[in-house]
Design a protein around this motif. Structure first.
Motif, PDB file in Angstrom:
ATOM      1  N   MET A  68       0.876  -1.308  -0.134  1.00  0.00           N
ATOM      2  CA  MET A  68       0.019   0.064   0.067  1.00  0.00           C
ATOM      3  C   MET A  68       0.818   1.237  -0.009  1.00  0.00           C
ATOM      4  SD  MET A  68      -2.977  -1.037   2.790  1.00  0.00           S
ATOM      5  CE  MET A  68      -4.062  -2.188   2.496  1.00  0.00           C
ATOM      6  N   LEU A  69       2.125   1.136   0.406  1.00  0.00           N
ATOM      7  CA  LEU A  69       2.984   2.200   0.548  1.00  0.00           C
ATOM      8  C   LEU A  69       4.016   2.379  -0.379  1.00  0.00           C
ATOM      9  CD1 LEU A  69       3.487   2.482   4.625  1.00  0.00           C
ATOM     10  CD2 LEU A  69       1.703   3.526   3.119  1.00  0.00           C
ATOM     11  N   THR A  70       3.940   1.620  -1.581  1.00  0.00           N
ATOM     12  CA  THR A  70       4.948   1.575  -2.738  1.00  0.00           C
ATOM     13  C   THR A  70       4.863   3.077  -3.192  1.00  0.00           C
ATOM     14  OG1 THR A  70       4.513  -0.873  -3.098  1.00  0.00           O
ATOM     15  CG2 THR A  70       5.297   0.631  -4.749  1.00  0.00           C
ATOM     16  N   GLY A  71       6.065   3.596  -3.370  1.00  0.00           N
ATOM     17  CA  GLY A  71       6.279   4.996  -3.906  1.00  0.00           C
ATOM     18  C   GLY A  71       6.314   5.866  -2.889  1.00  0.00           C
ATOM     19  N   ILE A  72       5.836   5.860  -1.629  1.00  0.00           N
ATOM     20  CA  ILE A  72       5.920   6.702  -0.418  1.00  0.00           C
ATOM     21  C   ILE A  72       7.385   6.663   0.138  1.00  0.00           C
ATOM     22  CG2 ILE A  72       5.174   7.422   1.741  1.00  0.00           C
ATOM     23  CD1 ILE A  72       2.311   6.434   0.907  1.00  0.00           C
ATOM     24  N   PRO A  73       8.203   7.714  -0.008  1.00  0.00           N
ATOM     25  CA  PRO A  73       9.517   7.682   0.649  1.00  0.00           C
ATOM     26  C   PRO A  73       9.590   7.093   2.070  1.00  0.00           C
ATOM     27  CG  PRO A  73       9.169   9.797  -0.747  1.00  0.00           C
ATOM     28  CD  PRO A  73       7.734   9.006  -0.340  1.00  0.00           C
ATOM     29  N   ARG A  74      10.654   6.471   2.272  1.00  0.00           N
ATOM     30  CA  ARG A  74      11.045   6.238   3.644  1.00  0.00           C
ATOM     31  C   ARG A  74      10.821   7.523   4.692  1.00  0.00           C
ATOM     32  NH1 ARG A  74      10.662   1.290   6.409  1.00  0.00           N
ATOM     33  NH2 ARG A  74      12.085   1.183   8.099  1.00  0.00           N
TER      34      ARG A  74
ATOM     35  N   VAL B 229       2.233   9.450   5.421  1.00  0.00           N
ATOM     36  CA  VAL B 229       1.348   8.950   4.693  1.00  0.00           C
ATOM     37  C   VAL B 229       0.122   9.615   4.168  1.00  0.00           C
ATOM     38  CG1 VAL B 229      -0.330   6.683   4.538  1.00  0.00           C
ATOM     39  CG2 VAL B 229       2.379   6.609   5.574  1.00  0.00           C
ATOM     40  N   SER B 230      -0.233   9.624   3.040  1.00  0.00           N
ATOM     41  CA  SER B 230      -1.266  10.326   2.599  1.00  0.00           C
ATOM     42  C   SER B 230      -2.735   9.932   3.278  1.00  0.00           C
ATOM     43  CB  SER B 230      -1.567  10.403   1.133  1.00  0.00           C
ATOM     44  OG  SER B 230      -1.745   8.768   0.748  1.00  0.00           O
ATOM     45  N   ALA B 231      -3.787  10.630   3.246  1.00  0.00           N
ATOM     46  CA  ALA B 231      -4.814  10.508   3.757  1.00  0.00           C
ATOM     47  C   ALA B 231      -5.840   9.009   3.116  1.00  0.00           C
ATOM     48  CB  ALA B 231      -5.938  11.627   3.805  1.00  0.00           C
ATOM     49  N   ASP B 232      -5.389   9.087   1.861  1.00  0.00           N
ATOM     50  CA  ASP B 232      -5.992   7.664   0.893  1.00  0.00           C
ATOM     51  C   ASP B 232      -5.372   6.652   1.565  1.00  0.00           C
ATOM     52  OD1 ASP B 232      -7.697   9.478  -0.206  1.00  0.00           O
ATOM     53  OD2 ASP B 232      -6.385   9.537  -1.953  1.00  0.00           O
ATOM     54  N   ALA B 233      -3.911   6.685   1.465  1.00  0.00           N
ATOM     55  CA  ALA B 233      -3.333   5.286   1.956  1.00  0.00           C
ATOM     56  C   ALA B 233      -3.478   4.901   3.659  1.00  0.00           C
ATOM     57  CB  ALA B 233      -1.584   5.457   1.841  1.00  0.00           C
ATOM     58  N   LYS B 234      -3.656   5.971   4.393  1.00  0.00           N
ATOM     59  CA  LYS B 234      -3.873   5.803   5.786  1.00  0.00           C
ATOM     60  C   LYS B 234      -5.373   5.211   5.812  1.00  0.00           C
ATOM     61  CE  LYS B 234      -5.123   8.143  10.041  1.00  0.00           C
ATOM     62  NZ  LYS B 234      -4.927   9.237  11.074  1.00  0.00           N
TER      63      LYS B 234
END
Length: 283
Positions: free
Chosen positions: A98-104, A108-113
């Motif tokens: 789900m967090l692919t593409g989000i930097p370490r 986390v975006s609202a959608d991913a949350k």
């Protein structure tokens, strides 16, 4: 509370120098000093870990003294988290995707949350969810949540662990029980060859990830356990408990249970906080 069933023996116990799953307050800095202290209790036949926490002290004791009985008071149900580690690993695998593409370490975006929350709600409907371990991968560093409600209030970050947790054999050689420490102490205070491992919550703090607030009276009650008995005891200079007992003795108010004990310290610096963790033991 009733005894929890688990005693495993046989073969060499794998050696861990830290608890395999996140737990606030585990004594990994003291591993070598603790092993050294155990050598002072060569005639002991039973070790009772009154405040078992992550079980690290019990695990090390069973590893160093396979001939002895080691009783781990798992008041926080850490063994349930261990037993469900494969389920936890599977959940973290899904969160990673789900967090692919989000930097370490990025927020986390609202959608991913929302996706993560939905996943955890679904997994909670079908079985156990280890919120503490999972939250350590998606909250700010060193922050934990104990349930979904607490997690939903927080901003999430991509700190997801990249490899699976491994807990094989961590609890082997232990008798796992769940009692109020006073009750467990009463059961074993007359046991021949007993040594008490005593790692209570720090004074005026919450107990690890949980909600039991410890005041001065609670802390002083624990000292009844070590008074006149073999023990290995942990505290911190944040609590000032040792200075308090010294003052009581010098003013003829009470006996000092730490008199004659060997003392080891570790300096700790966490963010802006600096303090010393302390281990005392007396055979």
């Amino acid at each position: 509370m009733a005894k929890i069933i688990q005693t495993q023996r046989g073969g060499e116990i794998p050696k861990y120098n830290s608890a395999p799953l996140p737990f606030m307050g585990q004594k990994r800095r003291f591993v070598n000093h603790f092993r050294e202290a155990l050598r002072e209790f060569s005639s002991a036949t039973t070790f009772v870990d009154l405040f078992g926490g992550s079980g690290l002290l019990s695990h090390i004791t069973a590893r160093e003294r396979p001939d002895a009985r080691v009783i781990y008071n798992d008041f926080d149900d850490y063994h349930i988290r261990i037993e469900n580690v494969e389920r936890t690993n599977a959940i973290l695998t899904e969160i990673r995707k789900m967090l692919t593409g989000i930097p370490r370490s990025a927020k986390v975006s609202a959608d991913a949350k929302a996706q993560i929350v939905a996943l955890l709600k679904e997994r909670a409907r079908t079985g156990f969810v280890d919120y503490i371990t999972i939250s350590s991968s998606i909250l700010f560093s060193s922050h934990y949540a104990t349930d979904l409600r607490m997690l939903q209030k927080e901003s999430l970050y991509n700190n997801v662990r990249q490899i699976d947790y491994i807990c094989n054999g961590y609890l082997d050689g232990l008798e796992i029980v769940k009692y109020d420490y006073r009750e467990l102490f009463d059961q074993h205070k007359q046991t021949p060859g007993v040594v008490f491992l005593v790692d209570p919550p720090y004074l005026s703090t919450q107990d690890g990830h949980y909600d039991n607030y410890w005041a001065l009276s609670d802390y002083l009650d624990v000292l009844r356990v070590i008074d006149g008995r073999p023990y290995i005891y942990f505290t911190s200079n944040k609590s000032n408990i040792i200075e308090l007992i010294d003052w009581m003795q010098s003013n003829s108010i009470g006996r000092n249970p730490f008199k004659g004990a060997t003392r080891r310290e570790f300096s700790v610096k966490s963010f802006a906080v600096k303090y010393a963790d302390i281990m005392l033991y007396r055979a």
